[in-house]
Design a protein around this motif. Structure first.
Motif, PDB file in Angstrom:
ATOM      1  N   ALA A   1      18.914   9.054  24.944  1.00  0.00           N
ATOM      2  CA  ALA A   1      19.385  10.209  25.381  1.00  0.00           C
ATOM      3  C   ALA A   1      19.987  11.017  24.089  1.00  0.00           C
ATOM      4  O   ALA A   1      19.855  11.630  23.378  1.00  0.00           O
ATOM      5  CB  ALA A   1      20.419  10.499  26.807  1.00  0.00           C
ATOM      6  N   GLY A   2      21.216  10.060  23.991  1.00  0.00           N
ATOM      7  CA  GLY A   2      21.399  10.341  22.236  1.00  0.00           C
ATOM      8  C   GLY A   2      20.768  10.744  21.083  1.00  0.00           C
ATOM      9  O   GLY A   2      21.267  11.271  20.057  1.00  0.00           O
ATOM     10  N   LEU A   3      20.340   9.616  20.946  1.00  0.00           N
ATOM     11  CA  LEU A   3      19.072   9.604  20.132  1.00  0.00           C
ATOM     12  C   LEU A   3      18.590  10.566  19.746  1.00  0.00           C
ATOM     13  O   LEU A   3      17.714  11.391  18.874  1.00  0.00           O
ATOM     14  CB  LEU A   3      17.947   8.698  19.955  1.00  0.00           C
ATOM     15  N   THR A   4      17.654  10.777  20.837  1.00  0.00           N
ATOM     16  CA  THR A   4      17.102  11.773  21.336  1.00  0.00           C
ATOM     17  C   THR A   4      17.325  13.605  21.309  1.00  0.00           C
ATOM     18  O   THR A   4      16.699  14.426  20.587  1.00  0.00           O
ATOM     19  CB  THR A   4      15.863  11.939  23.039  1.00  0.00           C
ATOM     20  N   ALA A   5      18.687  13.531  21.604  1.00  0.00           N
ATOM     21  CA  ALA A   5      19.229  15.033  21.079  1.00  0.00           C
ATOM     22  C   ALA A   5      19.461  14.893  19.599  1.00  0.00           C
ATOM     23  O   ALA A   5      19.019  15.560  19.208  1.00  0.00           O
ATOM     24  CB  ALA A   5      20.175  15.045  22.473  1.00  0.00           C
ATOM     25  N   ALA A   6      19.987  14.100  19.315  1.00  0.00           N
ATOM     26  CA  ALA A   6      19.985  13.770  17.503  1.00  0.00           C
ATOM     27  C   ALA A   6      18.985  13.919  16.593  1.00  0.00           C
ATOM     28  O   ALA A   6      19.135  15.231  16.058  1.00  0.00           O
ATOM     29  CB  ALA A   6      20.838  12.945  17.281  1.00  0.00           C
ATOM     30  N   LEU A   7      17.723  14.189  16.786  1.00  0.00           N
ATOM     31  CA  LEU A   7      16.666  13.562  16.235  1.00  0.00           C
ATOM     32  C   LEU A   7      16.492  15.596  16.498  1.00  0.00           C
ATOM     33  O   LEU A   7      15.911  16.250  15.445  1.00  0.00           O
ATOM     34  CB  LEU A   7      15.411  13.589  16.626  1.00  0.00           C
ATOM     35  N   ARG A   8      16.364  15.826  17.991  1.00  0.00           N
ATOM     36  CA  ARG A   8      15.802  17.542  17.740  1.00  0.00           C
ATOM     37  C   ARG A   8      16.954  18.343  17.000  1.00  0.00           C
ATOM     38  O   ARG A   8      16.061  19.408  16.132  1.00  0.00           O
ATOM     39  CB  ARG A   8      15.237  17.723  19.174  1.00  0.00           C
ATOM     40  N   LEU A   9      17.610  18.007  16.931  1.00  0.00           N
ATOM     41  CA  LEU A   9      19.169  19.328  17.059  1.00  0.00           C
ATOM     42  C   LEU A   9      18.611  19.039  15.418  1.00  0.00           C
ATOM     43  O   LEU A   9      19.082  19.915  14.560  1.00  0.00           O
ATOM     44  CB  LEU A   9      20.044  18.626  16.607  1.00  0.00           C
ATOM     45  N   ALA A  10      19.055  17.794  14.711  1.00  0.00           N
ATOM     46  CA  ALA A  10      18.685  17.779  13.217  1.00  0.00           C
ATOM     47  C   ALA A  10      17.008  18.083  12.355  1.00  0.00           C
ATOM     48  O   ALA A  10      16.968  18.742  11.152  1.00  0.00           O
ATOM     49  CB  ALA A  10      18.716  16.474  12.804  1.00  0.00           C
ATOM     50  N   GLN A  11      16.861  18.578  13.232  1.00  0.00           N
ATOM     51  CA  GLN A  11      15.130  18.641  13.261  1.00  0.00           C
ATOM     52  C   GLN A  11      15.337  20.213  12.544  1.00  0.00           C
ATOM     53  O   GLN A  11      14.382  20.527  12.151  1.00  0.00           O
ATOM     54  CB  GLN A  11      13.513  18.120  13.812  1.00  0.00           C
ATOM     55  N   ALA A  12      15.822  21.031  14.085  1.00  0.00           N
ATOM     56  CA  ALA A  12      16.390  22.053  13.595  1.00  0.00           C
ATOM     57  C   ALA A  12      17.081  22.696  12.620  1.00  0.00           C
ATOM     58  O   ALA A  12      17.480  23.953  12.230  1.00  0.00           O
ATOM     59  CB  ALA A  12      17.027  22.645  15.747  1.00  0.00           C
ATOM     60  N   GLY A  13      17.771  21.642  11.602  1.00  0.00           N
ATOM     61  CA  GLY A  13      18.081  21.793  10.593  1.00  0.00           C
ATOM     62  C   GLY A  13      19.739  21.875  11.067  1.00  0.00           C
ATOM     63  O   GLY A  13      21.063  22.587   9.895  1.00  0.00           O
ATOM     64  N   LEU A  14      19.997  21.746  12.120  1.00  0.00           N
ATOM     65  CA  LEU A  14      21.493  21.410  12.207  1.00  0.00           C
ATOM     66  C   LEU A  14      22.211  20.255  11.388  1.00  0.00           C
ATOM     67  O   LEU A  14      21.388  19.051  11.561  1.00  0.00           O
ATOM     68  CB  LEU A  14      21.895  21.859  13.711  1.00  0.00           C
ATOM     69  N   THR A  15      23.708  19.865  11.348  1.00  0.00           N
ATOM     70  CA  THR A  15      24.293  18.871  10.917  1.00  0.00           C
ATOM     71  C   THR A  15      24.948  18.793  12.496  1.00  0.00           C
ATOM     72  O   THR A  15      25.424  18.761  13.385  1.00  0.00           O
ATOM     73  CB  THR A  15      25.475  19.315  10.183  1.00  0.00           C
ATOM     74  N   VAL A  16      24.298  17.271  12.414  1.00  0.00           N
ATOM     75  CA  VAL A  16      24.661  15.739  13.052  1.00  0.00           C
ATOM     76  C   VAL A  16      25.332  14.825  12.986  1.00  0.00           C
ATOM     77  O   VAL A  16      24.669  13.809  12.020  1.00  0.00           O
ATOM     78  CB  VAL A  16      23.465  16.252  14.417  1.00  0.00           C
ATOM     79  N   THR A  17      25.832  13.948  13.912  1.00  0.00           N
ATOM     80  CA  THR A  17      26.613  12.996  13.516  1.00  0.00           C
ATOM     81  C   THR A  17      26.313  12.324  15.020  1.00  0.00           C
ATOM     82  O   THR A  17      26.906  12.759  15.758  1.00  0.00           O
ATOM     83  CB  THR A  17      27.966  13.009  13.185  1.00  0.00           C
ATOM     84  N   VAL A  18      25.957  10.917  14.964  1.00  0.00           N
ATOM     85  CA  VAL A  18      25.469  10.153  16.409  1.00  0.00           C
ATOM     86  C   VAL A  18      26.654   9.146  16.077  1.00  0.00           C
ATOM     87  O   VAL A  18      27.008   8.449  14.614  1.00  0.00           O
ATOM     88  CB  VAL A  18      24.210   9.701  16.734  1.00  0.00           C
ATOM     89  N   LEU A  19      27.908   8.876  17.027  1.00  0.00           N
ATOM     90  CA  LEU A  19      28.460   7.816  17.256  1.00  0.00           C
ATOM     91  C   LEU A  19      28.227   6.702  17.673  1.00  0.00           C
ATOM     92  O   LEU A  19      27.860   6.681  18.966  1.00  0.00           O
ATOM     93  CB  LEU A  19      30.221   8.167  17.222  1.00  0.00           C
ATOM     94  N   ASP A  20      29.023   5.719  17.647  1.00  0.00           N
ATOM     95  CA  ASP A  20      28.298   4.854  18.771  1.00  0.00           C
ATOM     96  C   ASP A  20      29.196   3.108  18.649  1.00  0.00           C
ATOM     97  O   ASP A  20      29.866   2.668  17.335  1.00  0.00           O
ATOM     98  CB  ASP A  20      27.056   4.633  18.666  1.00  0.00           C
ATOM     99  N   GLU A  21      29.505   2.750  19.468  1.00  0.00           N
ATOM    100  CA  GLU A  21      30.731   1.706  19.363  1.00  0.00           C
ATOM    101  C   GLU A  21      30.065   0.156  18.761  1.00  0.00           C
ATOM    102  O   GLU A  21      30.375  -0.372  18.200  1.00  0.00           O
ATOM    103  CB  GLU A  21      31.766   1.060  20.603  1.00  0.00           C
ATOM    104  N   GLN A  22      28.858   0.246  19.446  1.00  0.00           N
ATOM    105  CA  GLN A  22      27.828  -0.820  18.785  1.00  0.00           C
ATOM    106  C   GLN A  22      27.336  -1.146  17.581  1.00  0.00           C
ATOM    107  O   GLN A  22      27.804   0.073  16.610  1.00  0.00           O
ATOM    108  CB  GLN A  22      26.780  -1.397  19.435  1.00  0.00           C
ATOM    109  N   ALA A  23      27.459  -2.115  16.858  1.00  0.00           N
ATOM    110  CA  ALA A  23      26.505  -1.927  15.670  1.00  0.00           C
ATOM    111  C   ALA A  23      25.466  -1.691  15.146  1.00  0.00           C
ATOM    112  O   ALA A  23      24.897  -1.338  13.979  1.00  0.00           O
ATOM    113  CB  ALA A  23      27.133  -3.445  15.426  1.00  0.00           C
ATOM    114  N   GLU A  24      24.659  -1.694  16.289  1.00  0.00           N
ATOM    115  CA  GLU A  24      23.388  -1.126  15.690  1.00  0.00           C
ATOM    116  C   GLU A  24      23.060   0.210  16.908  1.00  0.00           C
ATOM    117  O   GLU A  24      23.617   0.620  17.631  1.00  0.00           O
ATOM    118  CB  GLU A  24      22.539  -2.077  16.216  1.00  0.00           C
ATOM    119  N   LEU A  25      22.292   1.250  16.767  1.00  0.00           N
ATOM    120  CA  LEU A  25      21.205   2.153  17.354  1.00  0.00           C
ATOM    121  C   LEU A  25      20.704   1.825  18.835  1.00  0.00           C
ATOM    122  O   LEU A  25      20.826   0.671  18.270  1.00  0.00           O
ATOM    123  CB  LEU A  25      21.052   3.226  16.796  1.00  0.00           C
ATOM    124  N   GLY A  26      20.647   2.782  19.500  1.00  0.00           N
ATOM    125  CA  GLY A  26      20.251   1.778  20.424  1.00  0.00           C
ATOM    126  C   GLY A  26      20.197   1.663  22.127  1.00  0.00           C
ATOM    127  O   GLY A  26      19.868   2.226  23.009  1.00  0.00           O
TER     128      GLY A  26
END
Ligand SMILES: Cc1cc2nc3c(=O)[nH]c(=O)nc-3n(C[C@H](O)[C@H](O)[C@H](O)COP(=O)(O)OP(=O)(O)OC[C@H]3O[C@@H](n4cnc5c(N)ncnc54)[C@H](O)[C@@H]3O)c2cc1C
Lengths: 467, 379
Positions: free
Chosen positions: A15-40
């Motif tokens: 969910a987070g990755l899908t949203a981040a991708l779409r928001l960044a593609q639209a030109g917004l500045t986006v940060t994704v945070l995750d407590e794990q060492a790898e995204l996914g």
């Protein structure tokens, strides 16, 4: 340090990755945070690099999604635990992998913090070697390490099947799957019938694989207790309908028990977004519209944090939330998200209906739970103590019971025991009390190093003042 | 038809529970009402410190200092009662009298330690003022900024999550009837008898004790009594459990700080730092600024804390009086209407419990409370 972005996304799962991708593609500045060492996240759990080199990647579509997210310019902060919210009600407080404090402010927040596993205690669940299916899956995906040599999976829900398949692929002997309900009455293969949605076909596929490996699926069966010395060595099973009567004992060196998932809503609640208690599950679920908008203008929730429904629904919710956030921040009209999400939610409900509801399971299993069963493992509080306090001085109040027994006060803050302790309290209450479905969200969301707090306090005392 | 009792207690916090116990034990019929589960408010969220050496700290944001010297005889009397409490209640409340240090960092604060030491001597409370090095020799965990500390061997802690329940259980053994989830909504007086309505219950009694903590003013107002009391919410912080490292209470003379390790192993950090919100309908929300301030101060005095992890923070309400002094006594013009509350009510629990019994029986109080009554707060 204060990080300022158009959108902060907490949680780097589908969910987070899908949203981040779409928001960044639209030109917004986006940060994704995750407590794990790898995204996914849980579903697209990334293997450790050494593991990937040796064994490949079990879900390459996850890797591709992460690559696209990075390529789109999303700032990815892994190993970042978001542990609280500043007094302004919007600045997120995090710790980076080195334990340094990070403050982040977004014009908009998207919480995609996923879910954690639902547990129901049984005697012996505190033994080493007793874990959850999710943990076994994690160990397999991230480290290519089997949870044991001879394993029983138990609990309820579709998730038990893919985990069993993952373990088989690692060469584990899966001695059997105890499913509390009878979802596969018509036979697992029947689930694959043409008119069933993809989700059920997927389940039927797992079923076929398990059948080839001759893994028994004991339906209508629950764990009565686990036994062992310094580690679990046997599990005794019972019929769900008569949970105190032993039916069979199986020798194991690992036992994975889970009853599906609960939305992880601590941050949602710390941010003051409205939540409601789900009648069937007893879980606190954020109140949202179909696009994930909460009672707060500037906060959306997506993925399993918004309600359990699997990866496809989580992805769709992530996309819908992104569109809605874009509409809010850029004025661009949002496409109506409702149809695909409604369809997926219907499918999720259909799958869910195959399994017993968590509330019904509690009602069946808890009365059979012996007094000496550890209800809260962190603080070693027994079911008997919880019942006695709830029936007596705490007068059926969950939080009073917590205070007086310490159940839910340990490092997991009630994540593991909260569901069952709430059930025990409800059951023992002298009169139906004002329902408190879950322990309240507390700061910090997870234990945080005092050294981190100290650095943050020092920053606060500096130029930019208390947030 | 309504039930009768000798005494109706409104609020089952530590004061209500202690009073109910003492009064029931003396043979009176006691009825206790609480708006929710007992012991959940101030008495369930409190730091649980037993303050015997003079309290001289101001809560951050506290406008008026309290009169430390006036407190001391009360603290001393309370201390004596705490000593016998576990035996009296026949149960453990995790009472620990490990002694306590109050530290000073500046020259001004050091002078205050010596002033305070004189008042303590006058009140018969034994304390000792140590310079920084002597204090560090006594408690090596103290940091380098500590310039002096006073030591009192009677300071301590009791687990608040055990104290109120233990008092209530004892009260019930002596015949008190406790009704939770029964908010008192009406108090009237007729022919010298108080009539109290709580939920579906109506009870009549010659004596009503308002120990509703943060709601004390609200409950008094039901009887037409207006008291100047202000509910405030303050917060606490707990680290994860660690093996025993310190058995003393550590406080600061000039800033809001109290630190001790409790029986379970968690280190509790408090000092009256304000919560972000006061929410009397639900749970008050903690403030991150207070969390950071309190923890930073704690680390300055006890640097080893920096190696621990913070487990949780919580906030709780209490009712403050405008002069920061306790409130206890009968309301003038309302015979039989007793009130008790104000800050440090946990320490004073056993003392106010006994005092309320004497007042309910029309007997003289065990300590001088003539200047602590509600007269000064009536509007
Ligand atoms: C965070 C914190 C730390 C503290 N630290 C210390 C300390 O270290 N040492 C110390 O001595 N003191 C300390 N205090 C103060 C002390 O704990 C409190 O003053 C004390 O517990 C108050 O007890 P109480 O019985 O007066 O009120 P409470 O415990 O607040 O109880 C009042 C009760 O009245 C009930 N009530 C309210 N309205 C109604 C109604 N209409 N009908 C029926 N029932 C009603 C409430 O539900 C509640 O249970 C602290 C307080 C807080 C909040």
């Amino acid at each position: 340090m204060i990080v300022e972005r158009d959108v902060l996304v907490v949680g780097g799962g589908p969910a987070g990755l899908t949203a981040a991708l779409r928001l960044a593609q639209a030109g917004l500045t986006v940060t994704v945070l995750d407590e794990q060492a790898e995204l996914g996240g849980q579903y697209y759990r990334r293997p450790a690099p050494e593991v990937a080199a040796l064994w490949g990647d079990h879900r390459p579509e996850g890797r591709r999604l992460v690559e696209r997210v990075r390529a789109a310019g999303v700032e990815c902060r892994t190993g970042h635990l978001v542990w609280g919210v500043a007094d302004d009600g919007r600045t997120l407080l995090a710790a980076d992998p080195a334990g340094r404090p990070v403050r982040l402010r977004g014009r908009h927040l998207l919480l995609a913090t996923g879910a954690y596993e639902r547990a129901i205690p049984f005697p012996g669940w505190q033994l080493p070697g007793v874990t959850t299916p999710g943990f076994a899956q994690h160990l397999a995906a991230a480290d290519h390490t089997p949870i044991g040599d001879r394993v029983v999976l138990a609990g309820s829900g579709p998730f038990l099947l893919p985990v069993a398949c993952t373990l088989l692929a690692l060469g584990v002997r899966v001695a059997g799957i105890a499913e509390a309900g009878t979802p596969y009455r018509a036979g697992l293969r029947a689930l694959g019938a043409v008119r069933h949605p993809a989700r059920l076909r997927e389940l039927a596929g797992y079923g076929a694989r398990l059948a080839r490996a001759r893994v028994p699926i004991w339906q209508g069966t629950v764990v009565l207790r686990a036994d062992g010395g310094d580690r679990v060595s046997a599990v005794t099973l019972a019929a769900t309908a008569r949970p105190a009567v032993p039916v069979r004992t199986v020798e194991v060196d690992a036992l994975c028990v889970g009853y599906g998932f609960r939305p992880q809503t601590d941050l949602v609640r710390l941010l003051g977004c409205a939540v409601r208690a789900d009648a069937a599950t007893g879980d606190a679920v954020p109140v949202t519209d179909p696009a994930g908008r909460t009672s707060r203008e500037d906060v959306h929730v997506a993925g399993e944090a918004a309600g359990i429904g699997g990866v496809h629904l989580a992805t769709a919710r992530g996309r819908a939330a992104a569109d809605d956030i874009l509409a809010r921040l850029t004025g661009r009209p949002a496409p109506r998200p409702a149809r695909r999400i409604r369809r997926l939610a219907r499918f999720a409900a259909l799958t869910e209906a195959l399994y017993p509801s968590p509330a019904d399971l509690l009602a069946t299993l808890l009365p059979a739970l012996p007094e000496h069963t550890m209800a809260c493992r962190c603080e070693a509080v027994t079911a008997g103590e919880v019942r006695a306090v709830a029936a007596g001085p705490a007068a059926g109040d969950l939080n009073a019971t917590k205070a007086w027994t310490r159940a839910g006060m340990g490092p997991c803050q009630g994540r593991a025991c909260g569901f069952a302790v709430a059930g025990l309290v409800r059951e023992a209450a002298p009169a139906p009390a004002a329902a408190t479905p879950v322990f309240p969200a507390r700061t910090p969301v997870r234990p945080v190093e005092i050294a981190t707090l100290l650095d943050l306090a020092a920053e606060d005392a500096g130029t930019d003042g208390p947030a | 038809m309504s039930a009768t009792a000798d005494v109706i207690v409104v609020g089952a916090g530590v004061l209500g529970a202690a009073a109910a116990y003492r009064i029931a034990r003396a043979g009176h019929r006691v009825r206790v009402f609480d708006r929710s589960a007992p012991g959940r408010e101030g008495s369930g969220t409190t730091a649980g410190n037993l303050h015997v050496q003079a309290v001289h700290t101001r809560r951050p944001g506290q406008a008026v200092p309290l009169d430390s010297a006036r407190f001391l005889p009360l603290q001393r009397a309370a201390s004596d009662l705490w000593a016998g409490l576990e035996e009296e209640l026949e149960t453990s409340v995790e009472l620990r009298r490990g002694g306590g240090f109050t530290v000073a960092e500046t020259p001004g604060q050091c002078r205050e330690l010596h002033d305070k030491h004189r008042w303590e001597a006058d009140a018969g409370i034994k304390t000792e003022v140590l310079d920084g090095d002597a204090a560090r020799a006594a408690l090596p965990l103290l940091g380098p900024t500590v310039a002096a500390a006073s030591w009192c061997e009677l300071d301590g802690y009791a687990n608040p999550l055990k104290v109120t329940p233990a008092y209530l259980a004892a009260a019930i053994r002596y015949g008190a009837e406790v009704t939770p989830f029964a908010p008192v909504r009406g108090i009237t007086r007729d022919a010298g008898i108080w009539r109290v309505t709580a939920g579906a219950h109506t009870v009549e009694a010659p004596v009503v004790i308002d120990v509703a903590g943060p709601w004390l003013g609200e409950v008094a107002a039901l009887a037409g009594i207006r008291l100047r009391m202000t509910p405030v919410a303050i917060q606490m912080h707990a680290t994860v459990r660690v093996p025993p490292v310190m058995s003393h209470l550590v406080q600061h003379i000039g800033e809001g700080l109290s630190v001790k390790q409790v029986t379970a192993g968690n280190v509790l950090i408090g000092g009256g730092w304000p919560a972000r919100t006061l929410d009397l309908a639900g749970r008050s929300a903690t403030s991150t600024a207070s969390l950071l301030g309190n923890v930073a101060l704690a680390v300055r005095i006890l640097p080893f804390l920096t190696r621990l992890r913070l487990l949780r923070a919580w906030a709780g309400p209490l009712a403050a009086t405008p002069d920061e002094m306790p409130l206890i006594g009968e309301v003038p013009g309302a015979p039989g209407f007793l009130v008790a509350g104000g800050t440090y009510a946990f320490t004073f629990g056993p003392l106010w419990g006994e005092t309320l019994r004497r007042l309910a029986e029309g007997a003289p109080p065990p300590v001088d409370i003539s200047d602590l009554g509600p007269e000064r707060l009536l509007t």
